[in-house]
Design a protein around this motif. Structure first.
Motif, PDB file in Angstrom:
ATOM      1  N   LYS A  41       0.847  -1.204   0.000  1.00  0.00           N
ATOM      2  CA  LYS A  41       0.000   0.000   0.000  1.00  0.00           C
ATOM      3  C   LYS A  41       0.880   1.252   0.000  1.00  0.00           C
ATOM      4  N   THR A  42       0.358   2.310  -0.596  1.00  0.00           N
ATOM      5  CA  THR A  42       1.013   3.618  -0.561  1.00  0.00           C
ATOM      6  C   THR A  42       0.042   4.640   0.012  1.00  0.00           C
ATOM      7  N   VAL A  43       0.577   5.751   0.463  1.00  0.00           N
ATOM      8  CA  VAL A  43      -0.249   6.895   0.843  1.00  0.00           C
ATOM      9  C   VAL A  43      -0.373   7.735  -0.420  1.00  0.00           C
ATOM     10  N   ASP A  44      -1.583   7.906  -0.919  1.00  0.00           N
ATOM     11  CA  ASP A  44      -1.807   8.599  -2.192  1.00  0.00           C
ATOM     12  C   ASP A  44      -2.437   9.974  -1.993  1.00  0.00           C
ATOM     13  N   PHE A  45      -1.917  10.932  -2.755  1.00  0.00           N
ATOM     14  CA  PHE A  45      -2.438  12.295  -2.771  1.00  0.00           C
ATOM     15  C   PHE A  45      -2.835  12.618  -4.210  1.00  0.00           C
ATOM     16  N   PRO A  46      -4.110  12.436  -4.594  1.00  0.00           N
ATOM     17  CA  PRO A  46      -4.518  12.784  -5.959  1.00  0.00           C
ATOM     18  C   PRO A  46      -4.439  14.296  -6.189  1.00  0.00           C
ATOM     19  N   PHE A  47      -4.127  14.672  -7.406  1.00  0.00           N
ATOM     20  CA  PHE A  47      -4.031  16.078  -7.777  1.00  0.00           C
ATOM     21  C   PHE A  47      -5.420  16.706  -7.788  1.00  0.00           C
ATOM     22  N   VAL A  48      -5.544  17.889  -7.188  1.00  0.00           N
ATOM     23  CA  VAL A  48      -6.822  18.592  -7.158  1.00  0.00           C
ATOM     24  C   VAL A  48      -6.831  19.693  -8.214  1.00  0.00           C
ATOM     25  N   ASP A  49      -5.884  20.639  -8.106  1.00  0.00           N
ATOM     26  CA  ASP A  49      -5.840  21.725  -9.075  1.00  0.00           C
ATOM     27  C   ASP A  49      -4.588  22.579  -8.895  1.00  0.00           C
ATOM     28  N   ARG A  50      -4.441  23.527  -9.813  1.00  0.00           N
ATOM     29  CA  ARG A  50      -3.403  24.555  -9.753  1.00  0.00           C
ATOM     30  C   ARG A  50      -4.066  25.836  -9.325  1.00  0.00           C
ATOM     31  N   SER A  51      -3.376  26.575  -8.480  1.00  0.00           N
ATOM     32  CA  SER A  51      -3.886  27.873  -8.065  1.00  0.00           C
ATOM     33  C   SER A  51      -2.674  28.810  -7.961  1.00  0.00           C
ATOM     34  N   GLY A  52      -2.456  29.618  -8.994  1.00  0.00           N
ATOM     35  CA  GLY A  52      -1.272  30.476  -9.026  1.00  0.00           C
ATOM     36  C   GLY A  52      -0.019  29.620  -9.029  1.00  0.00           C
ATOM     37  N   ASP A  53       0.869  29.841  -8.060  1.00  0.00           N
ATOM     38  CA  ASP A  53       2.101  29.060  -7.940  1.00  0.00           C
ATOM     39  C   ASP A  53       1.928  27.838  -7.045  1.00  0.00           C
ATOM     40  N   LYS A  54       0.698  27.456  -6.778  1.00  0.00           N
ATOM     41  CA  LYS A  54       0.423  26.296  -5.932  1.00  0.00           C
ATOM     42  C   LYS A  54      -0.065  25.124  -6.776  1.00  0.00           C
ATOM     43  N   MET A  55       0.527  23.963  -6.499  1.00  0.00           N
ATOM     44  CA  MET A  55       0.045  22.701  -7.059  1.00  0.00           C
ATOM     45  C   MET A  55      -0.609  21.986  -5.889  1.00  0.00           C
ATOM     46  N   ARG A  56      -1.942  21.843  -5.952  1.00  0.00           N
ATOM     47  CA  ARG A  56      -2.685  21.335  -4.791  1.00  0.00           C
ATOM     48  C   ARG A  56      -3.118  19.890  -5.014  1.00  0.00           C
ATOM     49  N   PHE A  57      -2.643  19.053  -4.112  1.00  0.00           N
ATOM     50  CA  PHE A  57      -3.024  17.654  -4.070  1.00  0.00           C
ATOM     51  C   PHE A  57      -3.972  17.485  -2.892  1.00  0.00           C
ATOM     52  N   SER A  58      -4.665  16.388  -2.826  1.00  0.00           N
ATOM     53  CA  SER A  58      -5.624  16.174  -1.754  1.00  0.00           C
ATOM     54  C   SER A  58      -4.885  16.028  -0.420  1.00  0.00           C
ATOM     55  N   GLY A  59      -4.904  17.102   0.387  1.00  0.00           N
ATOM     56  CA  GLY A  59      -4.242  17.105   1.681  1.00  0.00           C
ATOM     57  C   GLY A  59      -2.823  17.635   1.698  1.00  0.00           C
ATOM     58  N   LEU A  60      -2.297  18.029   0.545  1.00  0.00           N
ATOM     59  CA  LEU A  60      -0.922  18.502   0.455  1.00  0.00           C
ATOM     60  C   LEU A  60      -0.790  19.522  -0.670  1.00  0.00           C
TER      61      LEU A  60
END
Length: 184
Positions: free
Chosen positions: A118-137
């Motif tokens: 198993k892995t800890v997964d963070f799916p990509f949510v979106d980009r916001s300016g200079d932020k790359m936002r994953f689910s929880g990170l």
């Protein structure tokens, strides 16, 4: 015009396109029925390189490979009082037209945490300016040489706190060396 704009916004929300859910001040997660935003590994290729900074009460080091074959490979270690606390292996990869960050954690003597398959997964949510936002990170690029990483951590009581990692490219590493090698 305002009625048309509001109707369009409600329509987008109903599709789940912009329905991410805020977790902490700087982190979000995918909303119900929301799919990951489209992205390629090239969108986060600026992360490649060596980073060092603070977070979790110690010195954090993170290294990311350059993209190759739709994936970037990373490592992380946390040092407190001159001693390793834990390590991570990370894979930032293209997945179904988007990105996913997958992690495995290890103790200081390289014993894996969690189930081996198993892995800890963070799916990509979106980009916001200079932020790359994953689910929880969230990875936030601050100019060419700084990086903030925001991580939503669930505590034992069920509440969530945001941990901030303030990182700089390795050329700034000299000021952290005393902390890395301190033995108390």
């Amino acid at each position: 015009m305002k009625i048309v704009s509001m109707s369009f916004l409600i329509f987008l929300l109903s599709l789940g396109i912009i329905a991410q859910v805020k977790i902490t001040e700087n982190t979000v997660k995918l909303g119900d029925n929301q799919t990951e935003a489209g992205a390629t590994i090239g969108d986060i290729s600026w992360l490649a390189g060596d980073w060092v900074g603070t977070g979790l009460g110690g010195v954090s080091e993170e290294r990311w490979s350059k993209p190759n074959g739709g994936i970037m490979v990373g490592t992380f270690r946390l040092i407190i009082d001159g001693k390793p606390i834990f390590y991570e292996m990370a894979w930032l990869m293209e997945h179904k037209g988007s990105l996913v960050l997958r992690l495995k954690h290890f103790s200081p003597v390289l014993v894996g945490w969690g189930e081996k398959d198993k892995t800890v997964d963070f799916p990509f949510v979106d980009r916001s300016g200079d932020k790359m936002r994953f689910s929880g990170l969230t990875f936030e690029r601050v100019g060419a040489s700084k990086l903030n990483i925001y991580l939503a951590i669930e505590l034992k009581d069920g509440s969530v706190k945001e941990e901030v990692f303030k990182m700089e490219r390795t050329k700034e590493r000299q000021k952290y060396l005393p902390l890395l090698h301190e033995n108390k």
